[in-house]
Design a protein around this motif. Structure first.
Motif, mmCIF file in Angstrom:
data_model
loop_
_atom_site.group_PDB
_atom_site.id
_atom_site.type_symbol
_atom_site.label_atom_id
_atom_site.label_comp_id
_atom_site.label_asym_id
_atom_site.label_seq_id
_atom_site.Cartn_x
_atom_site.Cartn_y
_atom_site.Cartn_z
ATOM 1 N N SER A 1 0.831 -1.206 0.000
ATOM 2 C CA SER A 1 0.000 0.000 0.000
ATOM 3 C C SER A 1 0.861 1.250 0.000
ATOM 4 N N PHE B 1 -14.790 -6.111 -5.585
ATOM 5 C CA PHE B 1 -13.435 -6.143 -6.122
ATOM 6 C C PHE B 1 -13.394 -6.959 -7.425
ATOM 7 N N CYS C 1 -13.699 2.510 -6.004
ATOM 8 C CA CYS C 1 -14.797 2.176 -5.104
ATOM 9 C C CYS C 1 -14.969 3.277 -4.054
ATOM 10 N N ARG D 1 -7.373 -7.515 -0.475
ATOM 11 C CA ARG D 1 -8.247 -8.049 -1.520
ATOM 12 C C ARG D 1 -7.440 -8.573 -2.704
ATOM 13 N N LEU D 2 -6.442 -7.805 -3.125
ATOM 14 C CA LEU D 2 -5.637 -8.203 -4.274
ATOM 15 C C LEU D 2 -4.821 -9.458 -3.976
ATOM 16 N N TRP E 1 -8.153 4.152 -5.450
ATOM 17 C CA TRP E 1 -7.164 3.690 -4.478
ATOM 18 C C TRP E 1 -6.110 2.851 -5.209
ATOM 19 N N THR F 1 -7.451 -5.341 6.731
ATOM 20 C CA THR F 1 -6.541 -4.597 5.863
ATOM 21 C C THR F 1 -5.113 -5.083 6.045
ATOM 22 N N ALA G 1 -7.314 -2.725 -0.170
ATOM 23 C CA ALA G 1 -7.082 -3.206 -1.529
ATOM 24 C C ALA G 1 -5.942 -4.213 -1.579
ATOM 25 N N TRP H 1 -8.032 0.335 -7.612
ATOM 26 C CA TRP H 1 -9.342 -0.105 -7.138
ATOM 27 C C TRP H 1 -10.256 1.114 -7.116
ATOM 28 N N GLU I 1 -7.884 2.508 2.951
ATOM 29 C CA GLU I 1 -8.559 1.941 1.777
ATOM 30 C C GLU I 1 -7.566 1.229 0.862
ATOM 31 N N CYS I 2 -6.371 1.795 0.735
ATOM 32 C CA CYS I 2 -5.316 1.141 -0.049
ATOM 33 C C CYS I 2 -4.892 -0.159 0.627
#
Length: 218
Positions: A17, A214, A87, A30-31, A100, A59, A27, A85, A23-24
């Motif tokens: 990140s 995502f 959103c 999620r990634l 993000w 996170t 992501a 991302w 938020e990053c």
């Protein structure tokens, strides 16, 4: 799975990140999950080596994945660079920002390459991280410089907030330099390149995901 030298590949994939907000970091988590599932579908062995959790639940500041198998490098390079991302913030309702960014880098594991790298031959030095960020810049000695005593090659890692993660990254980069037969001047260039890694490249994402689910934009 065949494991001859021409087909079997072993690499590391770092998802970070940088100095992005929560938020990053969401992501990143999620990634990393997406990459693990995609690698499995492609028949690659994917192991989550390390994850630095963020302050918010679910996170991650960064994640380090190990990929092994035929086509591992090609798979990793598909996501190398900046990933976007799009959103509305699920953590801060009403927040105006919707874009993000996270960074993905491909690294050689410390044990990869024709030139053997022994940890006993490496001197590690903690440094105070520096770079953009103002009051948010990391003020602790989390950055790491790794020096290979026999050759004098140097690699650094400073983008992660965890010294343990930076140590792993510096060692991986040093292994890459040795495998390439790099000289001291090349090591200096590598160090300078990574000194700029704090700022993720925005505006030219290699992959884009959208919404709370995502889902990748095709």
């Amino acid at each position: 799975m065949r494991t001859d030298s021409k087909e079997h590949e072993h690499i590391w994939l770092q998802v970070t990140s940088g100095r992005g907000p929560a938020e990053c970091q969401l992501a990143v988590a999620r990634l990393a999950d997406v990459l693990e599932k995609e690698a499995s579908k492609q028949g690659l062995a994917c192991v989550l080596l390390d994850i630095v959790e963020g302050r918010e639940r679910g996170t991650a500041l960064s994640a380090l994945l190990s990929l092994e198998g035929e086509g591992a490098r090609a798979f990793a390079h598909r996501s190398r660079g900046s990933v976007l991302w799009i959103c509305p913030s699920p953590l801060r309702p009403g927040h105006k920002r919707k874009n993000w960014f996270v960074g993905v880098e491909v690294l050689a594991p410390p044990d990869a390459g024709a030139t053997a790298l022994r940890t006993a031959d490496v001197a590690f030095e903690a440094m105070r991280a520096s770079g953009p960020g103002g009051q948010h810049v990391n003020k602790t000695e989390s950055a790491v410089r790794a020096t290979h005593r026999p050759t004098g090659l140097v690699a650094t890692a400073r983008e992660e907030r965890s010294q343990a993660m930076n140590k792993k990254l510096a060692l991986a980069r040093l292994a890459g330099l040795l495998a390439e037969g790099a000289n001291a001047a090349k090591a200096d260039a590598e160090r300078d390149r990574w000194a700029q890694h704090d700022a993720l490249e925005r505006g030219r994402p290699v992959r884009t995901f959208e919404g709370p689910s995502f889902k990748e934009r095709k």
